[in-house]
Design a protein around this motif. Structure first.
Motif, mmCIF file in Angstrom:
data_model
loop_
_atom_site.group_PDB
_atom_site.id
_atom_site.type_symbol
_atom_site.label_atom_id
_atom_site.label_comp_id
_atom_site.label_asym_id
_atom_site.label_seq_id
_atom_site.Cartn_x
_atom_site.Cartn_y
_atom_site.Cartn_z
ATOM 1 N N CYS A 101 0.830 -1.206 0.000
ATOM 2 C CA CYS A 101 0.000 0.000 0.000
ATOM 3 C C CYS A 101 0.859 1.247 0.000
ATOM 4 C CB CYS A 101 -0.876 0.045 1.248
ATOM 5 S SG CYS A 101 -2.111 -1.223 1.295
ATOM 6 N N ALA A 103 0.323 5.782 -0.476
ATOM 7 C CA ALA A 103 -0.770 6.744 -0.432
ATOM 8 C C ALA A 103 -0.418 8.128 -0.957
ATOM 9 C CB ALA A 103 -1.298 6.862 1.003
ATOM 10 N N LYS A 278 -6.386 2.897 4.681
ATOM 11 C CA LYS A 278 -5.694 1.690 4.249
ATOM 12 C C LYS A 278 -6.628 0.473 4.185
ATOM 13 C CE LYS A 278 -2.171 -1.483 5.563
ATOM 14 N NZ LYS A 278 -1.247 -1.898 6.596
ATOM 15 N N ASP A 302 3.515 -2.599 4.119
ATOM 16 C CA ASP A 302 3.453 -1.170 3.813
ATOM 17 C C ASP A 302 4.558 -0.865 2.804
ATOM 18 O OD1 ASP A 302 1.457 -0.965 5.641
ATOM 19 O OD2 ASP A 302 2.711 -0.160 7.239
ATOM 20 N N CYS A 303 4.406 0.270 2.105
ATOM 21 C CA CYS A 303 5.331 0.522 0.995
ATOM 22 C C CYS A 303 6.774 0.733 1.427
ATOM 23 C CB CYS A 303 4.860 1.717 0.188
ATOM 24 S SG CYS A 303 4.817 3.213 1.168
ATOM 25 N N GLN A 336 7.439 -5.804 13.349
ATOM 26 C CA GLN A 336 7.674 -4.577 12.593
ATOM 27 C C GLN A 336 9.025 -4.018 13.027
ATOM 28 O OE1 GLN A 336 4.423 -1.826 12.381
ATOM 29 N NE2 GLN A 336 5.555 -0.468 11.049
ATOM 30 N N ILE A 371 -0.565 -6.678 12.867
ATOM 31 C CA ILE A 371 -0.097 -5.298 13.002
ATOM 32 C C ILE A 371 0.063 -4.591 11.657
ATOM 33 C CG2 ILE A 371 0.935 -5.520 15.284
ATOM 34 C CD1 ILE A 371 3.647 -5.910 13.864
ATOM 35 N N GLY A 372 -0.640 -5.088 10.651
ATOM 36 C CA GLY A 372 -0.790 -4.287 9.429
ATOM 37 C C GLY A 372 0.296 -4.420 8.393
ATOM 38 N N THR A 373 1.444 -4.941 8.766
ATOM 39 C CA THR A 373 2.509 -5.066 7.781
ATOM 40 C C THR A 373 3.360 -6.273 8.143
ATOM 41 O OG1 THR A 373 4.322 -3.900 6.689
ATOM 42 C CG2 THR A 373 4.019 -3.437 9.018
ATOM 43 N N ALA A 439 -9.205 3.377 13.856
ATOM 44 C CA ALA A 439 -7.922 3.912 13.364
ATOM 45 C C ALA A 439 -6.817 2.850 13.286
ATOM 46 C CB ALA A 439 -7.478 5.089 14.212
ATOM 47 N N VAL A 440 -6.979 1.730 13.982
ATOM 48 C CA VAL A 440 -6.031 0.631 13.781
ATOM 49 C C VAL A 440 -6.799 -0.537 13.161
ATOM 50 C CG1 VAL A 440 -4.225 1.222 15.441
ATOM 51 C CG2 VAL A 440 -6.265 0.047 16.234
ATOM 52 N N ASP A 442 -5.862 -2.836 11.402
ATOM 53 C CA ASP A 442 -5.173 -4.118 11.500
ATOM 54 C C ASP A 442 -5.525 -4.861 12.783
ATOM 55 O OD1 ASP A 442 -3.984 -2.023 12.813
ATOM 56 O OD2 ASP A 442 -1.979 -2.348 12.009
ATOM 57 N N ARG A 483 -2.266 8.004 16.897
ATOM 58 C CA ARG A 483 -3.160 7.194 16.053
ATOM 59 C C ARG A 483 -3.342 5.815 16.651
ATOM 60 N NH1 ARG A 483 -0.947 4.843 11.735
ATOM 61 N NH2 ARG A 483 0.086 6.690 10.901
ATOM 62 N N PHE A 616 -6.299 9.674 9.179
ATOM 63 C CA PHE A 616 -5.131 8.790 9.125
ATOM 64 C C PHE A 616 -3.985 9.641 8.604
ATOM 65 C CE2 PHE A 616 -3.807 4.166 8.538
ATOM 66 C CZ PHE A 616 -2.464 4.469 8.382
ATOM 67 N N THR A 617 -3.180 10.182 9.522
ATOM 68 C CA THR A 617 -2.044 10.972 9.085
ATOM 69 C C THR A 617 -0.899 10.017 8.803
ATOM 70 O OG1 THR A 617 -2.800 12.470 10.784
ATOM 71 C CG2 THR A 617 -0.795 13.087 9.598
ATOM 72 N N ILE A 618 -0.406 10.044 7.588
ATOM 73 C CA ILE A 618 0.661 9.114 7.208
ATOM 74 C C ILE A 618 1.951 9.478 7.937
ATOM 75 C CG2 ILE A 618 2.016 8.251 5.274
ATOM 76 C CD1 ILE A 618 -0.240 8.870 3.471
#
Ligand SMILES: O=c1ccn([C@@H]2O[C@H](COP(=O)(O)OP(=O)(O)O[C@H]3O[C@H](CO)[C@@H](O)[C@H](O)[C@H]3O)[C@@H](O)[C@H]2O)c(=O)[nH]1
Ligand SMILES: [Mn+2]
Length: 729
Positions: A101, A103, A278, A302-303, A336, A371-373, A439-440, A442, A483, A616-618
């Motif tokens: 992903c 953004a 995401k 994640d990217c 992570q 945990i998303g990644t 917001a999470v 994952d 976040r 969602f602030t990157i």
């Protein structure tokens, strides 16, 4: 362990000793609470209010401590047997889809994104079974251009990696950390590859800087014509482009081997429809991939999280394909880790304690959080399937496409699955796919999967599986944790609160484990109270802790000292944290509680009453030159907003003032009496001062751009004086 097992689970050492220690702390905590309840001051003037406040704060900390025991009780470690996997499954390894992903081409530079993509394409895995998908939420032609370049470069890069068994296979990282090999035969090849890579990144950088792709380059691929001048990142139709079709017999690398499939996707964006950040991107990827490759296993990164270990897919498959213990495993989560942390980790971002201790503890109760990644999923479980004993995975699944089918037709069909309206009146974002509204995304998604009867596994090999970019300034760190604490607190307050939703579905230990993070936000208030009230009381001459000569002094001092000592030992045992690093962690522990967790908690509450919306602030992946230099030198960057800084500074200056007053008093009245009365209070206040040395430097001594502005310093100083004076009235 049977012979046929593809992985082993081992218990961590030293558990009896740990449990004994935990019992002594528990006894200490009970004594403290008993003392608080039975020694309430007689009048308000003697500090009755502060006493009650302090008792409540201690009660909270006691409860939270008990919660954290869940993950320290019985940690486990996993080991995989890849050779057995190859022996038994080499010819029939399952297909794997990889989702990346991104953004925003400016916050997440295309060169960073494609370096990650290339590392994933070069996995030590049959390329014809691999499909890599990039979701671009920025809908940017610049990112698409970089992806097209990557699809060309991959033809050279993948065979080069495999021939030389390179590690890591992210070119940006590889070329910045490795030297040219000495022997002549490799020398030339190596240099040639480096030049090819640098020319490509220079072209990409130049085009990103200019903001547009020149017309002559657009002729190289039909995909460029999808972008129209009126399109913006917030409003554009869906775009799906298959850059490499692995099923095409002509798609070969320069050594004549098949290439992995490579797909670019920008889902439709329209301000009238909420895009769910995401989670929305992931759900579109699930659908789009279902008609292109439809693999049973999905890896999500994640990217910025490049592959640092070419065998990760094989390791993960050892869990899924184990015939006995793998049947109910829904996802395999890697830690992570970051590749941009300094030696002493100024902002405590390495997550080492979570990675090396807590995740292993969760694993013993049914599995780590998602945990998303760096996480491998079964496609079916991500799509909402419940676990049953009869469930049998179809490892042969994959899309049965005819290689001669019209690719554009397939892309168009895929585009129709990535529109804003596709999900209306469906279960997507609810029971199907990643969950929306938290917001999470994952953590909540992983929790729901586990509550459907599935387990997860945590795999943390010595050669790290994935490395990404962590925050490098105070402001970024605070924002990221805001976040996280916000999303986690949202879960706690929703119907998904683990103690209710998880009751009877997941083990109590796991319910408690989730709450360590779900309750981060609530830690803020008791901590704030604990670093202000005792110090102010010290200033006023009110004693809130037992005298040094009292037997009650023992449990208090034992718990304070033993907990810190244990935390230091735990950190040092991971071998990744230095003593200075541990000290920095303690400072960040305080700072996060006073800022991120406080704001995260407030944001959650304001969302519940409907004042604000989810965002969602990157997390930034690049920073200015000046700031980078300070980061390398481990000098704190005070770039946070004034309000954020004000809280930290207020606490720092207030404690300094109180400590100075207490010392003056001791010099006048004699140390013996003052220490007897106030030892623990002085210790507490002194610890806060010691932790904040870096803050005083930023406030008073430093003059660089990263220091704290004088206006903020003076205002806080005035407030501290006012509060100190008022408190003595
Ligand atoms: O609207 C959005 C916003 C973000 N992202 C992507 O989400 C990923 C994570 O964003 P990042 O800014 O790097 O956040 P982190 O705080 O580093 O992310 C952690 O925490 C997130 C939840 O808060 C998880 O989604 C991430 O996987 C996890 O790495 C990145 O690849 C982004 O490109 C999107 O695709 N669309
Ligand atoms: Mn990130």
């Amino acid at each position: 362990m049977s012979d046929r097992s593809l992985f082993a689970t081992e218990q961590a050492r030293g558990r009896p000793a740990y449990r004994l220690y935990a019992c002594t702390i528990l006894a200490g905590i009970c004594l403290i609470l008993y003392y608080r309840a039975t020694h309430l001051p007689a009048t308000w003037r003697e500090g009755r209010g502060e006493w009650i406040g302090l008792s409540l704060a201690e009660l909270w900390h006691a409860f939270y401590w008990v919660i954290t025991q869940s993950v320290r009780w019985n940690p486990v470690h996993r080991r995989t047997f890849k050779d057995k996997l190859s022996q038994r499954y080499e010819g029939r390894l399952p297909n794997v889809d990889i989702f990346v992903c991104t953004a925003d081409p400016y916050a997440e530079p295309p060169n960073l994104v494609i370096s990650t993509v290339l590392s994933l394409m070069a996995y030590n895995y049959p390329p014809e079974k691999l499909s890599v998908y990039l979701s671009d939420d920025g809908g940017s032609i610049l990112t698409f251009y970089a992806m097209w370049e990557a699809s060309q470069f991959a033809k050279h890069w993948i065979p080069f990696c495999k021939r030389n068994k390179l590690e890591p296979r992210a070119p940006a990282i590889y070329f910045s950390t490795s030297d040219c090999p000495n022997d002549k035969s490799h020398h030339e090849e190596w240099l040639g590859m480096k030049i090819l890579y640098e020319e490509m990144t220079n072209r990409i950088d130049a085009i990103v800087m200019s903001g547009k792709v020149p017309e002559e380059l657009k002729a190289n691929h039909k995909g460029f014509s999808q972008w129209k001048p009126e399109m913006t990142s917030k409003k554009h139709p869906p775009i799906v482009q298959i850059l490499i079709d692995g099923k095409d017999p002509n798609a070969l690398d320069n050594a004549g081997n098949a290439l992995p499939t490579l797909v670019y996707m920008a889902r439709e964006k329209n301000p009238e429809y909420h895009h769910n950040f995401k989670a929305g991107a992931m759900n579109s990827l699930i659908r789009v991939s279902s008609i292109i490759s439809n693999s049973p296993i999905i890896l999500n990164v994640d990217c910025d999280m490049y592959s640092n270990n070419a065998d990760s897919i094989r390791d993960a498959l050892c869990f899924f394909l184990d015939e006995v213990k793998g049947r109910d495993i829904a996802f395999v989560q890697y830690p992570q880790n970051y590749n941009n942390m300094t030696k002493n980790d100024t902002y405590g971002n390495t997550l080492t304690v979570i990675n090396e201790v807590e995740m292993c503890g969760l694993d013993s109760w049914g599995g780590p959080l998602y945990i998303g990644t760096g996480c491998f999923h079964r496609r079916e479980t991500l799509c909402g399937m419940k676990y049953t004993k009869e469930y049998k995975e179809n490892w042969n699944r994959g899309s049965e496409r005819n290689p001669h089918d019209d690719i554009r037709k397939l892309e168009e069909k895929a585009e129709s699955l990535a529109t804003c309206t596709y999900e209306l009146n469906t279960q997507w974002g609810n029971d199907v796919g990643l969950k929306y509204g938290i917001a999470v995304e994952d953590v909540i998604t992983g929790l729901m999967i586990q509550c459907r009867g599935w387990k997860s596994a945590y795999y943390n090999p010595p050669q790290k599986g994935f490395l990404g970019v962590g925050p490098t300034t105070l402001a970024q760190t605070i924002l990221q944790h805001k976040r996280w604490s916000e999303g986690n607190f949202q879960i706690f307050l929703s119907k998904y609160c683990t103690f209710i939703y998880g009751h009877g579905k997941i083990k109590l230990g796991l319910q408690m484990g989730y709450c360590i993070y779900n309750l981060w936000a609530l830690n803020s208030i008791p901590t704030l109270y604990y670093v202000i009230a005792p110090s102010l009381s010290l200033l006023r001459g009110i004693s809130l802790f037992p005298k040094m000569t009292s037997p009650w002094f023992i449990p208090f001092s034992y718990v304070m000292v033993a907990k810190q000592t244990y935390s230091l030992i735990e950190a040092l045992l991971t071998r990744e944290i230095t003593v200075q690093g541990w000290w920095n962690l303690q400072r960040m522990w305080l700072i996060k509680r006073l800022t991120s967790y406080l704001y995260g908690g407030l944001a959650t509450l304001s969302k519940i009453v409907g004042v604000s919306k989810m965002g969602f602030t990157i997390t930034a992946k690049i920073s200015g030159e000046d700031a980078s230099k300070r980061y390398e030198q481990e000098i704190m960057e005070f770039d946070a907003s004034s309000l954020t800084l004000a809280i930290i500074e207020f606490v720092a200056l207030l404690n300094m003032t109180c400590l100075v007053c207490a010392t003056t008093r001791a010099m006048m009245r004699g140390w013996a009496i003052v220490l007897d009365m106030y030892f623990l209070q002085i210790l507490l206040c002194g610890s806060v001062v010691a932790l904040n040395v870096a803050i005083y430097e930023g406030l008073l001594l430093r003059k660089d751009k990263g220091s704290i502005p004088w206006s903020v310093t003076l205002t806080t100083l005035a407030v501290v004086m006012l509060v100190s004076l008022l408190s003595r009235v």
